[in-house]
Write an enzyme that holds these catalytic residues in place. Structure first.
Site, PDB file in Angstrom:
ATOM      1  N   VAL A 334       0.832  -1.202   0.000  1.00  8.22           N
ATOM      2  CA  VAL A 334       0.000   0.000   0.000  1.00  8.22           C
ATOM      3  C   VAL A 334       0.865   1.249   0.000  1.00  8.22           C
ATOM      4  O   VAL A 334       1.880   1.336   0.693  1.00  8.22           O
ATOM      5  CB  VAL A 334      -0.959   0.034   1.218  1.00  8.22           C
ATOM      6  CG1 VAL A 334      -1.976  -1.069   1.121  1.00  8.22           C
ATOM      7  CG2 VAL A 334      -0.201  -0.066   2.529  1.00  8.22           C
ATOM      8  N   ASP A 335       0.446   2.186  -0.814  1.00  9.26           N
ATOM      9  CA  ASP A 335       1.017   3.520  -0.777  1.00  9.26           C
ATOM     10  C   ASP A 335       0.554   4.175   0.523  1.00  9.26           C
ATOM     11  O   ASP A 335      -0.435   3.760   1.115  1.00  9.26           O
ATOM     12  CB  ASP A 335       0.502   4.275  -2.004  1.00  9.26           C
ATOM     13  CG  ASP A 335       0.931   5.723  -2.031  1.00  9.26           C
ATOM     14  OD1 ASP A 335       2.021   6.020  -1.520  1.00  9.26           O
ATOM     15  OD2 ASP A 335       0.176   6.550  -2.555  1.00  9.26           O
ATOM     16  N   LYS A 336       1.293   5.178   0.985  1.00 10.33           N
ATOM     17  CA  LYS A 336       0.941   5.817   2.254  1.00 10.33           C
ATOM     18  C   LYS A 336      -0.052   6.964   2.059  1.00 10.33           C
ATOM     19  O   LYS A 336      -1.190   6.904   2.503  1.00 10.33           O
ATOM     20  CB  LYS A 336       2.190   6.326   2.973  1.00 10.33           C
ATOM     21  CG  LYS A 336       1.889   7.075   4.267  1.00 10.33           C
ATOM     22  CD  LYS A 336       3.144   7.533   4.953  1.00 10.33           C
ATOM     23  CE  LYS A 336       3.834   8.647   4.206  1.00 10.33           C
ATOM     24  NZ  LYS A 336       3.029   9.888   4.159  1.00 10.33           N
ATOM     25  N   VAL A 536      -1.737  -1.144  -4.051  1.00 15.55           N
ATOM     26  CA  VAL A 536      -2.739  -0.086  -3.948  1.00 15.55           C
ATOM     27  C   VAL A 536      -2.010   1.244  -4.020  1.00 15.55           C
ATOM     28  O   VAL A 536      -1.156   1.542  -3.176  1.00 15.55           O
ATOM     29  CB  VAL A 536      -3.515  -0.176  -2.612  1.00 15.55           C
ATOM     30  CG1 VAL A 536      -4.666   0.825  -2.610  1.00 15.55           C
ATOM     31  CG2 VAL A 536      -4.038  -1.579  -2.390  1.00 15.55           C
ATOM     32  N   ASP A 667       5.502   9.477  -2.693  1.00 13.37           N
ATOM     33  CA  ASP A 667       4.326   8.615  -2.870  1.00 13.37           C
ATOM     34  C   ASP A 667       3.022   9.361  -2.691  1.00 13.37           C
ATOM     35  O   ASP A 667       1.976   8.753  -2.595  1.00 13.37           O
ATOM     36  CB  ASP A 667       4.371   7.426  -1.910  1.00 13.37           C
ATOM     37  CG  ASP A 667       4.103   7.822  -0.469  1.00 13.37           C
ATOM     38  OD1 ASP A 667       3.844   6.913   0.316  1.00 13.37           O
ATOM     39  OD2 ASP A 667       4.167   9.012  -0.132  1.00 13.37           O
TER      40      ASP A 667
END
Length: 668
Positions: A334-336, A536, A667
């Protein structure tokens, strides 16, 4: 009269006519009381046991039974011929050969029963298959028919498809929103369940986006049309679901290849069995019970139901292959920013490190440098500068983004740097005031700090913070419950900030200070470890990682035509809990596919044993065959039920409150 003609062309007409003729045959035979009443026309028959031929005469009961077989079998034979014309041996051919063979040996009842049961089975299949496509039908049903637009100062009602881009559309309480657009005036509550799957109406005010097919539950909105006709989110969803439901999973492709060899194999088996045993009835029975109908339909019916169910819940899955892959997901990256966090950072700290500067000076220089930046971190700095009355005028003369480090700008002929300590090192600026140490302290408290330097002098820091989403920790927990072994955070932010988010959300593994290409390597490493990886992200900075991942997931895709069309899984709403729901539904769908294949194969094997052991006739074989087809369809229809499963929160369970955390340059 028109209703009768419509019925004659419907799916139930042939089964009903054939069934009535069978009943008539039984009735005539019963009324005749066993008395043989021949009709003049002779018939030729072949004795199945002796192969002897001879002549007898039709009875009236025979005529009705033969008519029943012809009525039901005519369409089957035409379909078989059409399939042969394109060099395809279909199930219809097996039934046609069996029925014709039964007639030739004088077994009119078996011919009529086989064709009648086959047609009634097809009618039931069509009816139940329509149920599995009900989710798509519901999407089509919510498409708006009319719109009220402002033309020449007056309200005009027009078909929704005739609304023009840029027109003002009026949405009154209880009405469907006819276009995609932006609210320009008014307030209201809009039910967006048809798009995002969320049942709670969303409050809409000026500048908010609305989508065609959603319903106003109160208030009055004036909407500027930005998407009309086929260019609306709803139209794209319908198109995407249609394509996805017609796509093939890898298992289905294998079954299709298998059936191309299986069906001729059944015919060859019937011929060999007939020649070896001399029993024509046995050969014809093998043709009937060998029909792979349930096996052929077992996969696509589950895919249609699974994709339809997910679309109804605001989850678009690209097709059967992606649904099947999603069931194998064992790691989620997952991206932050915007995924685990809300993606709306605000300026929290201004620290002055130069005796000749003030906090306003630090903010002014930082804002002036960021004025030419597209990065999300620029927005809170510029907004704070506006609030404090030190907003820059115009844009910098030269702007140089340094990936993973910051930005360098030319402001009024002076070089201004805004970024991390690595940026200072790259440009040879000494940190004599402890800026790096203060940045680490801020990071430990969940903030992203940016050092501000003018020429070769560090004058201070600015820090921004984002909030962890309330459902982030719950998403991680549910992913684990759905069978995901590892949830990994990929971020361009510092290790300290990333660890702060990790503690708040329960992330299993953290990769910090990453450039876009580093995220790609992180996903590739997970795959090398044997994981099936879902990524994601926002589709911009994360594009390389999304491309290499087994499944690319886009969140909040309702407003993005590109995401709807290109993402392997598009979560229409901005709800993190839809991700574990999508994986859970994929696993359920694959389980149903496996169950259906097992039912189909067990049925065929059982019938084959029954035929060779004795007791299974053509009519019984066809009855069991059609029964197995209906069972696999009904089994797939279970996917349409809105089961809570992993997506529901247990009674008394609460989502834990979390602390503010940061955004980053890579990100966001």
């Amino acid at each position: 009269m028109n209703s009768f003609r419509t019925w004659l062309h419907g799916k139930w007409a042939i089964p009903v006519i054939s069934g009535l003729l069978i009943i008539a045959s039984w009735a005539v035979e019963r009324i005749a009381g066993g008395v043989y009443n021949p009709i003049i026309t002779p018939r030729w028959w072949i004795d199945a046991g002796t192969h002897a031929t001879g002549a007898t005469f039709f009875t009236l009961a025979d005529v009705f039974m033969l008519a029943a077989a012809v009525a039901a079998g005519y369409g089957i034979i035409l379909k078989a011929i059409s399939a042969l014309a394109v060099k395809y041996i279909s199930i219809d051919l097996l039934v046609s050969v069996a029925a014709i063979g039964a007639i030739l040996i004088g077994n009119f009842w078996e011919a009529a029963a086989v064709t009648f049961l086959f047609t009634i089975g097809h009618a039931l299949e069509a009816a139940t298959l329509n149920k599995t496509r009900s989710a798509l039908a519901e999407l089509v049903a919510v498409a708006p028919d009319v719109a009220i637009v402002m033309r020449d100062g007056a309200q005009v009602e027009v078909p929704a498809a005739e609304v023009r881009m840029g027109e003002i559309v009026l949405v009154k309480s209880g009405a469907k929103v006819p276009v995609d657009g932006e609210v320009v005036s008014g307030t209201g509550a809009v039910d967006e369940a048809s798009i995002t799957g969320e049942s709670i109406p969303v409050e809409k005010v000026a500048s908010d986006a609305v989508f065609a097919g959603t319903v106003s539950r109160g208030g009055f909105l004036q909407v500027l049309a930005t998407g009309v006709g086929a260019d609306t989110t709803l139209a794209r969803i319908i198109h995407r679901v249609e394509e996805a439901q017609d796509s093939k999973a890898k298992t289905q492709a294998f079954i299709d290849r298998f059936s191309k060899w299986y069906t001729p194999g059944v015919m060859l088996l019937a011929v060999v069995a007939g020649l070896v045993t001399g029993d024509i009835v046995l050969a014809l029975t093998l043709l009937v019970i060998g029909c792979p109908g349930a096996l052929v339909i077992s996969i696509p019916v589950a895919i249609v139901a699974g994709i339809g169910r997910s679309a109804r819940n605001g989850i678009l899955i690209k097709g059967g292959e992606y649904l099947e892959t999603s069931a194998k997901i064992s790691a989620v990256a997952v991206d932050k920013t915007g995924t685990l966090t809300k993606g709306t950072p605000s300026l929290t700290d201004i620290i002055v490190l130069d005796a000749t500067s003030s906090s306003s000076d630090v903010l002014r220089w930082a804002a002036a440098a960021e004025a030419g930046s597209e990065h999300p971190l620029a927005r809170p700095i510029l907004q704070k500068a506006v609030d404090e009355g030190v907003a820059p005028r115009g844009i910098p003369g030269d702007v140089t983004p340094v990936p993973g480090k910051g930005i360098v700008s030319d402001v009024d002929g002076r070089r201004v740097l805004v970024g991390n300590s690595a940026l200072l090192e790259e440009y040879g600026i000494r940190d004599d005031v402890g800026a790096a140490r203060q940045a680490e302290d801020l990071a430990a408290h969940g903030r992203t700090a940016m050092i501000v330097a003018v020429e070769d002098n560090v004058i201070g820091l600015v820090a921004v913070a984002d909030e962890v989403r309330e459902d982030a920790a719950e998403m991680v927990r549910r992913l684990h419950a759905a069978g995901v072994e590892k949830v990994v955070m990929l971020t361009g932010d510092t290790r300290l900030v990333a660890e702060s988010i990790g503690r708040a959300t329960g992330i299993d593994e953290i990769h910090a200070s990453l450039l876009p290409e580093d995220k790609l390597d992180a996903v590739a490493n997970l795959q090398a470890q044997g994981h099936t990886v879902a990524m994601v992200g926002d589709g911009v900075n994360d594009a390389p990682a999304l491309a290499i991942a087994d499944i690319g997931v886009a969140m909040g895709a309702a407003g993005s035509a590109v995401a709807v069309e290109t993402a392997d899984i598009a979560l229409m709403g901005d709800n993190l809990l839809k991700l574990p729901e999508a994986i859970s539904l994929a696993k359920r769908t694959v389980t149903v596919m496996q169950q259906n294949m097992a039912i189909s194969l067990i049925t065929v094997v059982a019938l084959l044993v029954g035929v060779f052991a004795g007791g299974v006739t053509m009519s019984i074989g066809m009855l069991v065959h059609e029964g197995s087809v209906l069972i696999v369809i009904i089994n797939a229809m279970r996917l349409l039920r809105n089961t809570k499963g992993i997506t529901a929160m247990s009674k008394g369970e609460r989502v834990p409150a979390t602390s503010p955390v940061t955004s980053d340059r890579v990100d966001a």
